[in-house]
Design an enzyme around this catalytic site. Sequence first.
Site, mmCIF file in Angstrom:
data_model
loop_
_atom_site.group_PDB
_atom_site.id
_atom_site.type_symbol
_atom_site.label_atom_id
_atom_site.label_comp_id
_atom_site.label_asym_id
_atom_site.label_seq_id
_atom_site.Cartn_x
_atom_site.Cartn_y
_atom_site.Cartn_z
ATOM 1 N N ASP A 243 -31.385 -6.128 35.104
ATOM 2 C CA ASP A 243 -30.053 -6.386 35.658
ATOM 3 C C ASP A 243 -29.494 -7.613 34.936
ATOM 4 O O ASP A 243 -30.050 -8.703 35.028
ATOM 5 C CB ASP A 243 -30.166 -6.645 37.165
ATOM 6 C CG ASP A 243 -28.865 -6.384 37.881
ATOM 7 O OD1 ASP A 243 -27.799 -6.526 37.236
ATOM 8 O OD2 ASP A 243 -28.903 -6.054 39.076
ATOM 9 N N ASP B 269 -24.611 -2.642 33.080
ATOM 10 C CA ASP B 269 -25.473 -3.829 33.052
ATOM 11 C C ASP B 269 -26.804 -3.638 33.748
ATOM 12 O O ASP B 269 -27.484 -4.614 34.054
ATOM 13 C CB ASP B 269 -24.733 -5.009 33.677
ATOM 14 C CG ASP B 269 -24.675 -4.899 35.189
ATOM 15 O OD1 ASP B 269 -24.504 -3.778 35.689
ATOM 16 O OD2 ASP B 269 -24.824 -5.924 35.862
ATOM 17 N N GLU B 270 -27.205 -2.422 33.987
ATOM 18 C CA GLU B 270 -28.382 -2.196 34.811
ATOM 19 C C GLU B 270 -29.094 -0.923 34.393
ATOM 20 O O GLU B 270 -28.443 0.077 34.096
ATOM 21 C CB GLU B 270 -27.897 -2.028 36.259
ATOM 22 C CG GLU B 270 -28.846 -2.503 37.293
ATOM 23 C CD GLU B 270 -28.282 -2.234 38.671
ATOM 24 O OE1 GLU B 270 -28.947 -1.545 39.433
ATOM 25 O OE2 GLU B 270 -27.170 -2.702 38.959
#
Length: 573
Positions: free
Chosen positions: A11, A105-106
């Site tokens: 993350d 983003d993950e």
Amino acid sequence: MRTAPTILHLDMDAFYASAEQASKPSLRGKAVVVGGLGPRGVVATASYEARVFGVHSAMPMGQARRLAPNAAYLVPRFGFYRSISEQVMALLRALSPLVEPLSLDEAFVDLEAGERAWDAESARRVGVRLRADIRAVTGLTGSVGLAASKMLAKIASEQAKPDGLVLIQPGSERALLGPLSVRTLPGVGPATGDHLRRAGIHTVEELAEAGEDELVRLVGKAHGHALYAMALAHDERPVVAERGAKSVSVEDTYDVDIHDRLRVGLEVQRLADRCVRRLRGAGLSGRTIVLKVRRYDFSTLTRSETLRGPTDDPAVVREAAARLLDAVDTTGGVRLLGVGVSGLADYTQEDLFAQAAGAPVELPAEEPADAPAEVRPAPTERHWRSGNDVRHERYGHGWVQGSGLGRVTVRFETPDSAPGRVRTFRVDDPGLEPADPLPLVTRRPGGPVGSPGAGPSPTGPADAGPAGTAPTGWPGGPRSGDGGVAGAAGPVREHADADVSGAVPGDPGAPGEYRASAGAAGARRAPAGADGAVGSGSARGAGAPGQESSEPEPASLPKSRSGTCGPMDTSSP
DNA sequence: TCTGGGGTCCTAGGACCC
DNA sequence: TCTGGGGTCCTAGGACCC
């Protein structure tokens, strides 16, 4: 469930805001809020410095401005974030064929499938190196969670934030989960949380004690079973790469409610075209057309219609959307309209008919962004969006700090420069033009192409060559100038990884410069001397066109609906 | 200055079919 | 001929996630 903590969850920390800070040296260490700047905007991401003021994701922008009036407010630049995301995902795919992105983003990574890790020690090594490589390649920090299941890996990465790594030792799961709030579990939001609280269930432990039947009775079949399994730390869901899209949709919230029925119809047509453009861009077609309407009172309704076969024909989607709109009462006004397509297929029957019939399937062109200059409308304030990159023929690369009253204020700086100066121009200054974002990490001059300027990670880049992964989507290639991104240069430190297993969440006691101050936790520190670049923050009007501000501090511009950057923060840590 | 935009999954009722 | 029981599809809404 596997016995080793070989599922990794990555993350990125305050991703959009961190990317903006890396791109704009004057914002490092400062409160930055990325989100919609219109009257109905919400916060997408707040930097850790802004969170100190209570600003967080999904908060209405007006509330954020009240809490942090001196923060920098920027519109999101998804193309820029996507190019960084692609670099990060490339690093992950070098670790395993099983990478499951959840957003820009993950992502989850199955390290066992990549034969990179088989026990806690090897998994931890991979996580440590991944974090170093991410920083070397992108200049940004990400937090890593390692565990034997997806749920626990995600909880671990949350505990690792910011800029850390947490590994949950197999065997310790239930003890770790027990005292946590039910809201920690993925899938338990405000509604379910309230529901459980009213039933006297606050912690994961109490969830397990309640028993499966009681949970099913409380929150329904699927959710109840899932909740009980999670409470016992049972989670067998595999990491799945390549999950095909199930729907494509677009929607717009309007600054002011639309009352005119004709206008509503026109907007729906525009949205239908935009939706089809996206559909076609993905090589898809779909059978079910969905119209979404949010009324003046925030009540939301959807109407859908399923066709006999999949389509990507704009005329077909437009007509279906118009029929659906006919059945909707819009008196009182609408604040949002949306059009979506689901029931996706990657072929289209109707297209075959259309081709057979010789019917052209045309889509009106998108906004004429690439039109020749003489065709383009003259620039206005709206043309210079806060946060966007620009280039001036004389002053070089910079970004729009604000605009209004026929002027645009630009700060001239690049990712590897010192905090830059502000200059103000007329919005139609011929020397000023929009520019693409610059890479966040500079290549060493003369060095191998793609060698990160910030230096290699302690163990060297991963085999598949993360360091050799050129930034995608950026023009220019290698640039001159040495050193990396300020704050990312020098030896890459792994201090935050010291608190590996059984880590205390958010342990502020971890040594290292990146946790040097609570307010700046996880934020990369501006280079020494940067603080001196921010002056008193006195409110200054925009200077005369072309005039240079006498101080390097940001000029403050009157608020305008085109989205002005407020005076930059001088009160945040 | 009260609430974005893009998704996923689940529930529930009715139609329809065997 | 007083009335079943699944399964699947469609539609609408809601919770949740980033």
